[in-house]
Enzyme design. Structure first.
Site, PDB file in Angstrom:
ATOM      1  N   LYS A 214       0.847  -1.232   0.100  1.00  0.00           N
ATOM      2  CA  LYS A 214       0.052   0.038  -0.021  1.00  0.00           C
ATOM      3  C   LYS A 214       0.841   1.221  -0.177  1.00  0.00           C
ATOM      4  CE  LYS A 214      -2.395   3.302   1.732  1.00  0.00           C
ATOM      5  NZ  LYS A 214      -1.461   4.897   2.006  1.00  0.00           N
ATOM      6  N   GLU A 289       8.757   1.494  11.334  1.00  0.00           N
ATOM      7  CA  GLU A 289       9.859   2.445  11.527  1.00  0.00           C
ATOM      8  C   GLU A 289       9.059   3.871  11.595  1.00  0.00           C
ATOM      9  OE1 GLU A 289      11.897   5.320   9.534  1.00  0.00           O
ATOM     10  OE2 GLU A 289      11.931   4.138   7.962  1.00  0.00           O
ATOM     11  N   CYS A 323      12.937  10.934   7.757  1.00  0.00           N
ATOM     12  CA  CYS A 323      12.807  10.548   9.247  1.00  0.00           C
ATOM     13  C   CYS A 323      14.056  10.567   9.957  1.00  0.00           C
ATOM     14  CB  CYS A 323      12.056   9.172   9.422  1.00  0.00           C
ATOM     15  SG  CYS A 323      12.776   7.950   8.566  1.00  0.00           S
ATOM     16  N   GLU A 420       8.973  16.964  14.906  1.00  0.00           N
ATOM     17  CA  GLU A 420       9.541  16.780  13.519  1.00  0.00           C
ATOM     18  C   GLU A 420       9.272  17.806  12.684  1.00  0.00           C
ATOM     19  OE1 GLU A 420      10.999  12.476  11.135  1.00  0.00           O
ATOM     20  OE2 GLU A 420       9.053  12.911  12.232  1.00  0.00           O
TER      21      GLU A 420
END
Length: 518
Positions: A214, A289, A323, A420
């Site tokens: 996906k 993750e 990330c 972030e």
């Protein structure tokens, strides 16, 4: 085209009178590349289930756009639960035969897939740039990086070893088998539309699993092109399936199915928590993750040139949209001003533009929401006393381009230090001692990647061991490689991808006891 340098800006930009010409040229180049890929059949606009290219059952579609120009590249199916359930059934049926192939046969298929991807790395790189905005050189680099996982696991497929255990009784024999877990749901993000797929799918296929991929609705074309190449490589129908569209419905179908035995996910911590909770219903294996808040520590004794190069690489790669990007740059007080000035000068010379432009090192952010998040964090920091040395606003190119930005006098309580950024903003924080740096670095729920720069060998060991992160770069800003384990601790996730450890995530251990051996 005449260019001028804007003092205090982050890039060479066209004069205002030339801006419309520059924009038209940018659009024309992207359109030319898109037309070529489309005519060569490289742009797929259907999902893949059981080896067949299909539309959504209700005919719904979603636009895939170029973030640099706003052009619509194509429409892809807006799929949901029904299509996902069929993809799961297809993967489940294919698992019976795929898992029974020898490791050598699966290895040959993966090797052919790798060869095809490398043969088409230019086209795949162009596709990544078109739908994600990444500079072309960087995009082609992602193709090589993503392909490296397929090559590695083509080799590792033949090294899934079991064990013989010394028996406790003379008439017993004890041994351990490792077997594929089954159907895997691989849910991937937009920022690395090829590598985040191959990092999951390659080890899954190597050990005999089948997959339902996906991809992000923002960047599905790379996933579809890679899947098409997997078919050309001889990977049987149903082993690789791709569905996209309604993320909630697709995710719910993957979680609810008892035939899906594993979820592999890269994305936000918030979504990861939902997947982890949802997987409990059928007790699936999960590897996650998730988000990061990477510190990059510059000690007084660092080699300034090495620190500058490494920090620039880890901060501004993919416009800060990774990330493992440095989210907080912690600089020791003795070198703070010197580093800030040198860093700002380097950032100021970065060229921003469409990923196909010559010399461009930073493209657009993925969408308006990404720009709004960056603006919010920058304004919060300014309101609390931080200062902008370079950038600090949307780029004159418009759309979702944002100036590469350097901020000083940033404090730990500011949002930009807690959240972030996922954008081209480098906040510099000052520290005094090694102990303070470690405390600041670890003061977060995230624990994916961390970096530090020093010439002191003893400090290298001390700090590397003290940092609460799954990945630590010492005098290095680019740490990802297929041969090393990638993953985080704390709320940055579970499990590892890449390396010999990555294949273990897709295997079950079976203990067999044989009796009456006398």
């Amino acid at each position: 085209m005449a260019l001028r340098y804007c003092a205090g800006s982050s890039a060479y930009v066209p004069q205002r009178s030339s801006m419309s010409i520059f924009t038209r040229q940018m659009n024309m180049e992207a359109q030319s590349v898109a037309a070529h890929l489309n005519s060569s059949g490289f742009i797929r606009s259907q999902g893949l289930i059981g080896g067949k290219w299909i539309d959504a059952y209700d005919g719904k579609t979603i636009k895939v756009c170029n973030p640099a120009t706003g052009d619509v590249l194509t429409n892809v199916p807006f799929m949901g639960g029904k299509e996902t359930n069929d993809a799961i059934a297809s993967a489940y049926d294919a698992f019976v035969s795929w898992s029974k192939l020898t490791a050598a046969d699966r290895s040959k298929c993966l090797r052919k897939w790798y060869d095809l991807i490398m043969a088409h790395k230019e086209e795949l790189g162009q596709l990544i740039t078109l739908e994600g905005g990444k500079p072309l050189k960087e995009a082609i680099g992602e193709v090589s990086y993503g392909a490296s996982f397929i090559e590695y696991y083509a080799e590792e497929a033949k090294r899934v070893y079991g064990d013989i255990i010394p028996a406790t009784l003379p008439d017993r024999r004890l041994f351990v088998l490792k077997q594929p877990v089954g159907v895997v749901g691989a849910i991937t993000p937009w920022n690395f539309p090829l590598a985040m797929i191959t990092r999951k799918v390659a080890p899954a296929l190597a050990c005999g699993c089948t997959v339902v991929i996906k991809p992000s609705e923002l960047t599905p074309l790379t996933a579809l092109a890679a899947a098409d190449l997997s078919i050309q490589a001889g990977i049987p129908p149903g082993v690789v399936n791709v569905v996209m569209g309604n993320a909630a419905d697709i995710g719910e179908a993957l979680l609810a199915s008892s035939q899906v035995r594993k979820i592999a996910f890269t994305g936000s911590t918030a979504v990861g928590k939902k997947l982890m909770a949802g997987a409990a219903g059928t007790v699936k294996k999960v590897s996650l993750e998730l988000g990061g808040n990477a510190p990059c520590i510059i000690f007084d004794d660092a080699d300034l040139e090495v620190a500058l190069k490494g920090t620039l690489a880890t901060k501004f790669r993919n416009s800060g949209q990774t990330c493992v990007c440095a989210n907080r740059i912690l600089v020791q007080e003795g070198i703070y001003e010197k580093f800030a000035n040198a860093f700002s000068n380097a950032v100021q010379s970065m060229k921003v533009g469409d990923g196909f432009g010559e010399g461009v090192v930073q493209g657009p952010l993925i969408n308006d929401a990404a720009v709004q998040k960056v603006e919010k964090l920058v304004q919060d920091a300014i309101s609390k006393g931080a200062k902008v040395l370079v950038g600090g606003k949307k780029h004159s190119l418009g759309r979702t381009f944002y100036e590469p930005t350097v901020m000083i006098d940033v404090k730990g309580e500011m949002l930009i230090s807690r959240e972030e950024v996922f954008g081209p903003v480098a906040p510099l924080l000052k520290f005094k001692t090694e102990e303070e740096a470690i405390s600041l670095a670890n003061d977060t729920n995230a624990g994916l990647a961390a970096y530090f720069f020093t010439t002191n060998v003893q400090r290298s060991w001390r700090v590397a061991e003290a940092l609460e992160y799954g990945i630590v770069g010492v005098n290095e800003g680019l740490v990802s490689t297929e041969v090393a384990p990638f993953g985080g601790v704390k709320q940055s996730g579970l499990g590892r991808e890449g390396s010999k450890y990555g294949i273990e995530e897709f295997l079950e251990i079976k203990y067999v006891c044989l009796g009456n051996m006398n």
